[in-house]
Design a protein around this motif. Structure first.
Motif, mmCIF file in Angstrom:
data_model
loop_
_atom_site.group_PDB
_atom_site.id
_atom_site.type_symbol
_atom_site.label_atom_id
_atom_site.label_comp_id
_atom_site.label_asym_id
_atom_site.label_seq_id
_atom_site.Cartn_x
_atom_site.Cartn_y
_atom_site.Cartn_z
ATOM 1 N N ARG A 1 0.798 -1.230 0.000
ATOM 2 C CA ARG A 1 0.000 0.000 0.000
ATOM 3 C C ARG A 1 0.829 1.277 0.000
ATOM 4 N NH1 ARG A 1 -4.274 -1.828 4.773
ATOM 5 N NH2 ARG A 1 -5.110 -3.665 3.688
ATOM 6 N N GLY A 2 2.140 1.149 0.015
ATOM 7 C CA GLY A 2 2.957 2.351 0.106
ATOM 8 C C GLY A 2 2.807 3.056 1.431
ATOM 9 N N ASP A 3 2.471 2.281 2.471
ATOM 10 C CA ASP A 3 2.159 2.863 3.778
ATOM 11 C C ASP A 3 3.432 2.998 4.606
ATOM 12 O OD1 ASP A 3 0.882 3.849 5.977
ATOM 13 O OD2 ASP A 3 -0.324 2.067 6.383
ATOM 14 N N GLY A 4 4.188 4.026 4.294
ATOM 15 C CA GLY A 4 5.433 4.270 5.002
ATOM 16 C C GLY A 4 6.046 5.571 4.528
ATOM 17 N N VAL A 5 7.187 5.907 5.089
ATOM 18 C CA VAL A 5 7.869 7.151 4.744
ATOM 19 C C VAL A 5 9.330 6.842 4.438
ATOM 20 C CG1 VAL A 5 6.316 8.559 6.132
ATOM 21 C CG2 VAL A 5 8.414 7.663 7.175
ATOM 22 N N PHE A 6 9.995 7.766 3.750
ATOM 23 C CA PHE A 6 11.388 7.511 3.398
ATOM 24 C C PHE A 6 12.150 8.811 3.244
ATOM 25 C CE2 PHE A 6 9.764 8.529 -0.748
ATOM 26 C CZ PHE A 6 10.865 8.918 -1.523
ATOM 27 N N LEU B 1 16.500 5.596 3.319
ATOM 28 C CA LEU B 1 15.987 5.181 4.620
ATOM 29 C C LEU B 1 14.484 4.946 4.479
ATOM 30 C CD1 LEU B 1 17.537 8.108 6.720
ATOM 31 C CD2 LEU B 1 18.690 6.034 5.943
ATOM 32 N N VAL B 2 13.987 3.829 4.974
ATOM 33 C CA VAL B 2 12.562 3.511 4.867
ATOM 34 C C VAL B 2 12.022 3.099 6.227
ATOM 35 C CG1 VAL B 2 10.802 2.072 3.761
ATOM 36 C CG2 VAL B 2 12.866 2.718 2.482
ATOM 37 N N LEU B 3 10.905 3.717 6.606
ATOM 38 C CA LEU B 3 10.164 3.333 7.811
ATOM 39 C C LEU B 3 8.740 3.025 7.383
ATOM 40 C CD1 LEU B 3 9.862 3.072 10.906
ATOM 41 C CD2 LEU B 3 9.308 5.512 10.952
ATOM 42 N N SER B 4 8.304 1.780 7.605
ATOM 43 C CA SER B 4 6.994 1.323 7.159
ATOM 44 C C SER B 4 6.120 0.944 8.354
ATOM 45 C CB SER B 4 7.160 0.106 6.241
ATOM 46 O OG SER B 4 5.962 -0.625 6.123
ATOM 47 N N ARG B 5 4.818 0.928 8.109
ATOM 48 C CA ARG B 5 3.902 0.496 9.165
ATOM 49 C C ARG B 5 4.061 -0.987 9.469
ATOM 50 N NH1 ARG B 5 0.411 3.969 10.896
ATOM 51 N NH2 ARG B 5 0.434 5.092 8.918
ATOM 52 N N GLY B 6 4.741 -1.705 8.612
ATOM 53 C CA GLY B 6 5.041 -3.110 8.878
ATOM 54 C C GLY B 6 4.047 -4.059 8.244
ATOM 55 N N VAL B 7 3.985 -5.261 8.787
ATOM 56 C CA VAL B 7 3.067 -6.276 8.287
ATOM 57 C C VAL B 7 1.671 -5.988 8.816
ATOM 58 C CG1 VAL B 7 2.543 -8.751 8.282
ATOM 59 C CG2 VAL B 7 4.919 -7.969 8.166
ATOM 60 N N ALA C 1 4.331 15.092 3.995
ATOM 61 C CA ALA C 1 5.154 13.935 4.360
ATOM 62 C C ALA C 1 5.790 13.336 3.109
ATOM 63 C CB ALA C 1 4.309 12.871 5.063
ATOM 64 N N LYS C 2 6.982 12.797 3.267
ATOM 65 C CA LYS C 2 7.658 12.111 2.162
ATOM 66 C C LYS C 2 7.284 10.637 2.259
ATOM 67 C CE LYS C 2 12.212 11.955 -0.104
ATOM 68 N NZ LYS C 2 11.842 12.758 -1.284
ATOM 69 N N THR C 3 6.166 10.283 1.649
ATOM 70 C CA THR C 3 5.650 8.924 1.767
ATOM 71 C C THR C 3 6.147 8.047 0.628
ATOM 72 O OG1 THR C 3 3.632 9.193 0.439
ATOM 73 C CG2 THR C 3 3.555 9.942 2.742
ATOM 74 N N LEU C 4 5.965 6.741 0.810
ATOM 75 C CA LEU C 4 6.354 5.785 -0.213
ATOM 76 C C LEU C 4 5.383 5.767 -1.388
ATOM 77 C CD1 LEU C 4 7.362 2.851 2.157
ATOM 78 C CD2 LEU C 4 8.925 4.205 0.750
ATOM 79 N N SER C 5 4.271 6.465 -1.288
ATOM 80 C CA SER C 5 3.252 6.494 -2.348
ATOM 81 C C SER C 5 3.696 7.451 -3.456
ATOM 82 C CB SER C 5 1.901 6.926 -1.766
ATOM 83 O OG SER C 5 1.524 6.094 -0.694
ATOM 84 N N TYR C 6 4.590 6.983 -4.313
ATOM 85 C CA TYR C 6 5.196 7.831 -5.337
ATOM 86 C C TYR C 6 4.675 7.540 -6.741
ATOM 87 C CZ TYR C 6 8.713 11.131 -3.687
ATOM 88 O OH TYR C 6 9.336 12.241 -3.163
#
Length: 295
Positions: free
Chosen positions: A44-49, A107-113, A163-168
């Protein structure tokens, strides 16, 4: 020396003390499986980087990048990252790289599983593309409507615009559209007529002796490279300003640049098919500064 470095990071609370940070970092083979199928960053791209440059063994703008990672996590309601842990991960990765050359460190920080107990985090370093030619010759850009007003974040914070999210996906689609139009890159503009940013860059204009960039807001990601360059400009006696910039001013500027962490400063040579003023000498000066060690 390796061509890539990947570290898995076991996140610890932001206020954790007396933690052996080295024990929370695990280097893995970049070609080996490391994330589970349920990982929300890939689903889902639910994270930041953050992506920062490593130049000749020096990680550039580490502090500002980590501060922005923390800000993105807060906006996305992710656990606040422990910045000392992330700095330790950066230091370990940089120590594993060759002393010379340019690298991109993500660097990637995700909400996880999904339904999992904790976030997941990792760092990946790889050789940066050679941008020396594009820094010298400049880029052609097109303007594309971002689809919302420049103050949208005030009314719709759930868009996570600051926010710099993974949803790019939208950003990458914009770059593909630029290439379909015969250009190299894009400048997003708001639906109410203001300059915003590039898909992966900040926008800087010069009118006379004054350098300007769109005013920081929840709808624009405040660029670490742009901030550093403005500090350099101020230190060398040049005027800078943050303000709302009407689209028409792109065409009246004496020079335009897109700036980012790894590509650095590239001048704009064409805008929506028309030639614009290009300052090659000033662009080289910017990149000389941006290639120097910066904390």
């Amino acid at each position: 020396m390796p061509e890539t470095v990947t570290l898995l990071i076991e996140p610890v609370p932001a206020d954790a003390r007396d933690v052996d940070l080295a024990s929370t970092l695990r280097e893995v083979d970049a070609a080996a499986p490391a994330l589970r199928v349920g990982e929300l960053s890939t689903q889902r791209g639910d994270g930041v980087f953050e992506t920062l440059a490593v130049i000749d063994g020096h990680a550039q703008e580490t502090g500002p990048h980590l501060d922005r990672l923390r800000n993105s996590a807060v906006i996305c309601e992710l656990p606040e990252p422990n910045l000392a842990q992330w700095r330790a991960a950066i230091d370990r990765a940089v120590a594993s790289l060759p002393d010379r050359g340019q690298w991109a460190l993500k660097l990637v920080l995700s909400r996880g599983v999904e339904h999992g107990p904790a976030p997941t985090a990792w760092l990946h370093a790889s050789r940066a593309a050679d941008f020396s030619a594009v820094r010298e010759r400049g880029v052609a850009v097109v303007t594309l409507d971002r689809g919302y007003a420049h103050d949208a974040a005030e009314h719709a914070p759930w868009l996570l615009l600051g926010a710099k999210t993974l949803s790019y996906a939208t950003n990458m689609a914009a770059l593909r559209e630029a290439r379909r139009r015969g250009a190299d890159d894009t400048i997003f503009v708001s639906s109410d007529g203001y300059v915003m940013e590039g898909p992966t860059s900040s926008v800087i204009l010069r009118h006379g002796d004054v350098f300007s960039t769109p005013a920081p807001s929840g709808a624009i990601l405040h660029g670490t490279t742009q901030q550093s360059l403005f500090e350099h400009l101020a230190a060398t006696g040049r005027a800078t300003e943050y303000r709302d910039i009407p689209i028409a001013e792109l065409g009246t500027a004496d020079a335009l640049w897109l700036v980012s962490s790894v590509r650095l400063a590239v001048g704009v040579t064409r805008l929506d098919g028309a030639s614009v003023s290009y300052d090659a000498a000033e662009t080289r000066e910017f990149n000389d500064y941006l290639l120097s060690p910066r904390d």
